[in-house]
Write a protein that holds these residues in place. Structure first.
Motif, PDB file in Angstrom:
ATOM      1  N   TYR A 296       0.768  -1.301   0.123  1.00  0.00           N
ATOM      2  CA  TYR A 296      -0.008  -0.084  -0.078  1.00  0.00           C
ATOM      3  C   TYR A 296       0.882   1.360  -0.318  1.00  0.00           C
ATOM      4  N   GLN A 297       1.898   1.096  -0.987  1.00  0.00           N
ATOM      5  CA  GLN A 297       2.804   2.637  -0.824  1.00  0.00           C
ATOM      6  C   GLN A 297       2.644   2.794  -2.414  1.00  0.00           C
TER       7      GLN A 297
ATOM      8  N   LEU B  66      -6.870  13.048   1.149  1.00  0.00           N
ATOM      9  CA  LEU B  66      -5.758  12.140   1.725  1.00  0.00           C
ATOM     10  C   LEU B  66      -5.646  11.188   0.505  1.00  0.00           C
ATOM     11  N   SER B  67      -6.463  10.778  -0.504  1.00  0.00           N
ATOM     12  CA  SER B  67      -6.258  10.224  -1.560  1.00  0.00           C
ATOM     13  C   SER B  67      -5.324  10.957  -2.612  1.00  0.00           C
TER      14      SER B  67
ATOM     15  N   ARG C 234      -1.764  10.656  -1.096  1.00  0.00           N
ATOM     16  CA  ARG C 234      -1.399   9.389  -1.346  1.00  0.00           C
ATOM     17  C   ARG C 234      -0.915   8.844  -2.854  1.00  0.00           C
TER      18      ARG C 234
ATOM     19  N   ARG D 174       0.101  11.127  -4.862  1.00  0.00           N
ATOM     20  CA  ARG D 174       0.926  12.192  -5.340  1.00  0.00           C
ATOM     21  C   ARG D 174       0.482  13.117  -6.470  1.00  0.00           C
TER      22      ARG D 174
ATOM     23  N   TYR E 232      -7.429   2.044   1.004  1.00  0.00           N
ATOM     24  CA  TYR E 232      -6.231   2.340   0.182  1.00  0.00           C
ATOM     25  C   TYR E 232      -5.286   3.365   0.537  1.00  0.00           C
ATOM     26  N   PHE E 233      -6.287   4.441   1.069  1.00  0.00           N
ATOM     27  CA  PHE E 233      -5.570   5.880   1.237  1.00  0.00           C
ATOM     28  C   PHE E 233      -5.601   6.418   2.612  1.00  0.00           C
ATOM     29  N   GLY E 234      -5.562   5.559   3.594  1.00  0.00           N
ATOM     30  CA  GLY E 234      -5.257   5.923   4.886  1.00  0.00           C
ATOM     31  C   GLY E 234      -6.411   6.495   5.717  1.00  0.00           C
TER      32      GLY E 234
END
Length: 350
Positions: free
Chosen positions: A64-65, A259-260, A263, A265, A294-296
């Motif tokens: 998930y990076q 946040l998406s 994540r 960029r 996926y995006f925290g």
């Protein structure tokens, strides 16, 4: 609201996390497949006898990076392999609704990717009926009114999208509208004019992703060529002064997912996110979670991160929540209910 919302100001009475969670809100930009948490992925894989390339929770978490949108999409589509039966889709949807209730979501407009399931051999009715089964009891079980939107993959052909749309219409699928997602760059709105014309003829509501990684012209084309009522993301619109003026004048909703964006960029850091600039410009923006597994963070986590970063006050978060409700496709009566709840929340803040 003033430009003070764009910067931290310790003289303002900031909103605490508990109040942000309780804040009545609508979520308008949410991909149900993007709510598949790693634990549920492994549970469904075991249930369906599916061997995953990352068979342990630790190995799966390590994936998930993301460096960009495509790196996320690769994992996103790979994980969909665990969705096989209608019960799988129901369990996934109910898991989201449970979390959404905890985040203060009172109305959710949920996107799903029908082409992605059909392409891997899952019957369209299996996906639709599984999701719909959970949505049918969303008010009774979770206090959340819901709508379903079929999002088409822009990196696939328009012909493929039209075929699936016709099948959805023929089966009288309980969808309220269509959207456009997946890899944006190189797949402009102009590629899907016939799709959106057909959806409009069928009386469906029209939204589309634009201006996330794609240029501001994609936002303009989504409005002019596709006739969309709402733009998903739209953060790059700020690069075009004339477009911003139009969006402000027409109060076109922009469903922003901070946040998406960080994540994937699309922006380097939350501090660099253009949302405060968009608010100050008078754009009709609201906060959403996109693909929260996926995006925290789910939507309340987005609000908490933003409030902490920018020092937002009650008026700012109230405006954003109100925008989400007014920009939804909920009935007039449901919007009135939710705006009354929001007013009560505001009064409770003192």
């Amino acid at each position: 609201m003033t430009d003070a919302s764009a910067e931290r100001d310790d003289s303002v009475n900031h909103v605490d996390a508990g109040a942000l969670t309780a804040l009545p809100k609508a979520e308008l930009h949410l991909h149900i497949e993007g709510t598949l948490e790693p634990e549920l992925i492994l549970e469904l894989a075991a249930r369906n006898g599916i061997a995953l390339p990352f068979p342990t929770l630790e190995l799966l978490h390590e994936q998930y990076q993301f460096t960009d949108l495509q790196s996320f999409l690769d994992l996103y589509y790979a994980n969909m392999a665990v969705l096989v039966t209608a019960d799988d889709f129901t369990d996934m949807t109910r898991a989201y609704l449970r979390r959404a209730k905890e985040c203060g979501v009172r109305h959710a407009e949920i996107m799903f990717d029908p082409q992605a399931h059909v392409a891997r051999g899952v019957e369209l009715a299996t996906a639709v009926n599984g999701i719909a089964a959970a949505l049918a009891t969303s008010v009774a079980d979770f206090g959340i009114s819901t709508e379903l939107i079929a999002a088409f993959l822009r990196d696939e052909s328009e012909g493929s999208a039209l075929e699936v749309l016709e099948e959805l219409l023929a089966m009288k699928a309980p969808i309220i509208g269509i959207g456009l997602d997946s890899a944006e760059v190189g797949n402009p709105p102009s590629k899907f004019i016939r799709l959106y014309k057909r959806a409009a003829e069928a009386g469906l509501r029209l939204v589309a992703h634009a201006g996330e990684e794609g240029p501001p012209s994609y936002v303009e084309d989504a409005l002019n060529l596709l006739g969309v009522e709402r733009i998903d993301h739209g953060i790059r619109a700020v690069e075009d002064r004339i477009l911003v003026k139009r969006l402000v004048r027409e109060q076109t909703p922009l469903t922003v997912c901070p946040l998406s964006n960080v994540r994937l960029r699309a922006v380097d850091t939350l501090a660099a996110h253009p949302l405060p600039q968009m608010i100050s410009a008078g754009l009709n923006v609201c906060v959403n979670s996109d693909d929260p597994a996926y995006f925290g963070g789910y939507v309340s986590a987005n609000f908490e991160a933003l409030a902490a970063e920018f020092g937002w006050d009650v008026a700012t978060v109230e405006l954003l929540a109100g925008n989400s409700i007014r920009s939804s496709f909920a009935s007039v009566a449901r919007k009135a209910e939710l705006l009354a709840e929001l007013a009560a929340w505001r009064a409770a803040q003192g």
